[in-house]
Write an enzyme that holds these catalytic residues in place. Structure first.
Site, mmCIF file in Angstrom:
data_model
loop_
_atom_site.group_PDB
_atom_site.id
_atom_site.type_symbol
_atom_site.label_atom_id
_atom_site.label_comp_id
_atom_site.label_asym_id
_atom_site.label_seq_id
_atom_site.Cartn_x
_atom_site.Cartn_y
_atom_site.Cartn_z
ATOM 1 N N HIS A 186 0.999 7.275 5.688
ATOM 2 C CA HIS A 186 0.639 6.551 4.465
ATOM 3 C C HIS A 186 -0.406 7.324 3.685
ATOM 4 O O HIS A 186 -1.291 7.951 4.261
ATOM 5 C CB HIS A 186 0.089 5.162 4.813
ATOM 6 C CG HIS A 186 0.357 4.156 3.741
ATOM 7 N ND1 HIS A 186 1.499 3.393 3.702
ATOM 8 C CD2 HIS A 186 -0.364 3.797 2.663
ATOM 9 C CE1 HIS A 186 1.466 2.604 2.641
ATOM 10 N NE2 HIS A 186 0.343 2.828 1.990
ATOM 11 N N ASP A 213 0.104 -8.807 1.835
ATOM 12 C CA ASP A 213 -0.080 -7.538 1.123
ATOM 13 C C ASP A 213 0.855 -7.467 -0.075
ATOM 14 O O ASP A 213 0.459 -7.004 -1.145
ATOM 15 C CB ASP A 213 0.140 -6.333 2.048
ATOM 16 C CG ASP A 213 -0.201 -5.025 1.337
ATOM 17 O OD1 ASP A 213 -1.349 -4.914 0.853
ATOM 18 O OD2 ASP A 213 0.647 -4.136 1.229
ATOM 19 N N ARG A 227 -3.756 -7.002 -7.262
ATOM 20 C CA ARG A 227 -4.794 -5.972 -7.405
ATOM 21 C C ARG A 227 -4.399 -4.950 -8.466
ATOM 22 O O ARG A 227 -5.240 -4.455 -9.217
ATOM 23 C CB ARG A 227 -5.018 -5.255 -6.057
ATOM 24 C CG ARG A 227 -5.746 -6.109 -5.043
ATOM 25 C CD ARG A 227 -5.679 -5.475 -3.671
ATOM 26 N NE ARG A 227 -6.235 -4.131 -3.641
ATOM 27 C CZ ARG A 227 -5.773 -3.139 -2.867
ATOM 28 N NH1 ARG A 227 -4.759 -3.346 -2.039
ATOM 29 N NH2 ARG A 227 -6.325 -1.958 -2.905
ATOM 30 N N SER A 239 -5.041 -3.176 3.327
ATOM 31 C CA SER A 239 -3.684 -3.113 2.778
ATOM 32 C C SER A 239 -2.864 -2.065 3.532
ATOM 33 O O SER A 239 -1.731 -2.318 3.978
ATOM 34 C CB SER A 239 -3.770 -2.765 1.279
ATOM 35 O OG SER A 239 -2.538 -2.331 0.784
ATOM 36 N N LYS A 264 0.091 -2.886 6.825
ATOM 37 C CA LYS A 264 1.488 -2.426 6.764
ATOM 38 C C LYS A 264 1.822 -1.555 7.977
ATOM 39 O O LYS A 264 2.894 -1.653 8.553
ATOM 40 C CB LYS A 264 1.732 -1.622 5.477
ATOM 41 C CG LYS A 264 1.821 -2.494 4.229
ATOM 42 C CD LYS A 264 2.352 -1.724 3.025
ATOM 43 C CE LYS A 264 1.340 -0.840 2.357
ATOM 44 N NZ LYS A 264 0.317 -1.512 1.575
HETATM 45 N N1 URA Z 1 -1.827 2.176 -0.566
HETATM 46 C C1 URA Z 1 -1.724 0.907 -0.113
HETATM 47 O O1 URA Z 1 -0.771 0.571 0.564
HETATM 48 N N2 URA Z 1 -2.667 0.035 -0.407
HETATM 49 C C2 URA Z 1 -3.748 0.363 -1.136
HETATM 50 O O2 URA Z 1 -4.585 -0.479 -1.361
HETATM 51 C C3 URA Z 1 -3.866 1.686 -1.634
HETATM 52 C C4 URA Z 1 -2.883 2.586 -1.314
#
Ligand code: URA
Length: 445
Positions: free
Chosen positions: A82, A161, A168, A183, A187
């Protein structure tokens, strides 16, 4: 308990208890709280922050807002990756294919564009037919059969999320360390992988502007991952200029294909090799990072990464003929070329503004319900330190609205600086953060 008291408590800078965090996360996920109250709470968190215990409780509560994926039926060490968000950050598409091509299963949960940054899910949706929401059984089946899959948060997976992410995006509450950490890690935990590789961006195109902030975010996420039994490694990488050469959804898919054909730019390829190499090491397919990087380079050269990308696209319902014929991707109506007004070295790029420029063309959202334009964006191949000739074509704007395209071509020049004196190229990698500690990867000065 009541949501107004929780907002007031955070507004006054106090730490929220686990129960208070569960109350608002589960309540919001069930649709019992309106967006405006959660927006106010997110803004209070933005201003007052959260301590490590609150961030860990927030992450776990978000994981429990949906189901979790049990990947134990898939053999091997499953890896996920990520990014904390960047501009021209086209790492995930080639990386998933390259890692999966080498026998490490990749079960990735991604997001859409956030603020001025692009999102893997939006990019993938520019491929005709590509599906990003699957039930858990189908997700597992694809990872098992093909070796890799990329899905989005959904009603079923990390619903909190999914809802807070889009809120957001349009309420100025993205660049908050606790909100980013929870966040991302919610995930990663829900998607069920054993190992996690994080790309924490730092610089004027990232949510973390300083190395100190990027280190805090990295350490927080690495600690959450490791404390929950997922081997987690973070790299802090440069975002003081667009990483790749394209900004915009279908443009970035084309660039991902180029990377897999060995035709990509050095900086984007460099991050893919490092994060891909680390993924292979964590997945037990390479003894060292250097060996992992060599294997990744080999899979670009022998075409196995590209072949795997085609298989993933097909497995997720997409038309993989786009690899041979990019005209099957959404096409913009207008192109505007940006001409260099003077010669000299590229000295500075206002990267966030370039991300916003792509959004202005339609590549990102201003309101939650906005539909994005998958075909528009910017191609900019120059990197800091490159020499530019006067009147050289330095960028191309792709637009569907002629007026916006013309405006963007003019605005583009406000966001770069060309100087007479030679400018040194920027470092690409700054730190590696793992449970063993922090390793410095660059030389200052
Ligand atoms: N990627 C994400 O999944 N969440 C965030 O808040 C920022 C980048």
């Amino acid at each position: 308990m009541n949501i107004v008291d929780i907002i007031e408590k955070k507004k006054s800078g106090k730490a929220l208890t686990k129960d208070e965090i569960d109350f608002f996360i589960q309540g919001y996920s069930r649709g019992e709280m309106p967006d405006y109250q959660i927006s106010a709470l997110l803004m209070a968190i933005w201003f007052k922050g959260m301590d490590n215990e609150e961030i860990a409780n927030l992450t776990i509560s978000m994981v429990h807002s949906g189901k979790t994926v049990d990947l134990s039926r898939i053999k091997g060490i499953k890896v996920d990756k990520h990014s904390s968000g960047g501009v021209a950050d086209t790492v995930s598409l080639p990386l998933v294919a390259l890692v999966a091509a080498n026998g490490v299963p990749v079960a990735k949960m991604s997001g859409r564009g956030l603020g001025h940054t692009g999102g893997t899910i939006d990019k993938l949706e520019s491929i005709p037919g590509f599906q990003v929401e699957f039930d858990i059984e189908k997700f597992i089946e694809i990872v098992n059969r093909v070796g890799g899959a990329i899905i989005s948060q959904s009603e079923e997976l990390v619903l909190a999320d999914k809802k807070m992410y889009s809120l957001r995006d349009v309420t100025g509450t993205v660049d908050s360390m606790p909100l980013i950490a929870s966040s991302i890690m919610s995930k990663k935990i829900a998607a069920g992988s054993n190992a996690i590789v994080l790309d924490v961006k730092v610089g004027n195109g990232a949510f973390m502007q300083s190395l100190e902030d990027a280190l805090v975010l990295s350490k927080t996420m690495v600690d959450i991952g490791n404390s929950l039994g997922r081997e987690t490694v973070a790299y802090i990488t440069d975002m003081n200029q667009p990483l790749g050469e394209t900004i915009g959804n279908s443009l970035e898919v084309i660039e991902a294909i180029d990377i897999l054909k060995g035709k990509g730019g050095m900086r984007l390829s460099g991050v893919i090799e490092t994060l891909g190499g680390e993924s292979l090491k964590l997945g037990g397919k390479a003894e060292t990072l250097e060996e992992g990087k060599r294997i990744i380079r080999g899979s670009i050269q022998n075409g196995s990464g590209l072949k795997k990308f085609a298989e993933i696209i097909e497995a997720q319902g997409g038309n993989n003929n786009i690899i041979k014929d990019i005209s099957l991707l959404p096409q913009p109506e207008f192109k505007f070329v940006v001409i260099a007004p003077l010669s000299g070295y590229l000295h500075f790029v206002q990267t966030k503004s370039l991300g916003r420029l792509a959004n202005f063309l339609g590549a990102g959202r201003e309101k939650k319900e906005d539909k994005i334009d998958l075909s528009v964006g910017v191609v900019f191949k120059k990197k800091i330190g490159d020499f530019i000739d006067k009147e050289e074509e330095i960028a191309t704007i792709f637009a569907n609205d002629k007026r916006k395209g013309e405006q963007a071509a003019l605005d583009f020049l406000k966001y770069i600086e060309i100087k007479d004196e030679q400018t040194k190229p920027l470092p690409l990698l700054y730190y590696r953060v793992s449970k063993e500690g922090i390793e410095k990867l660059f030389n200052e000065g």
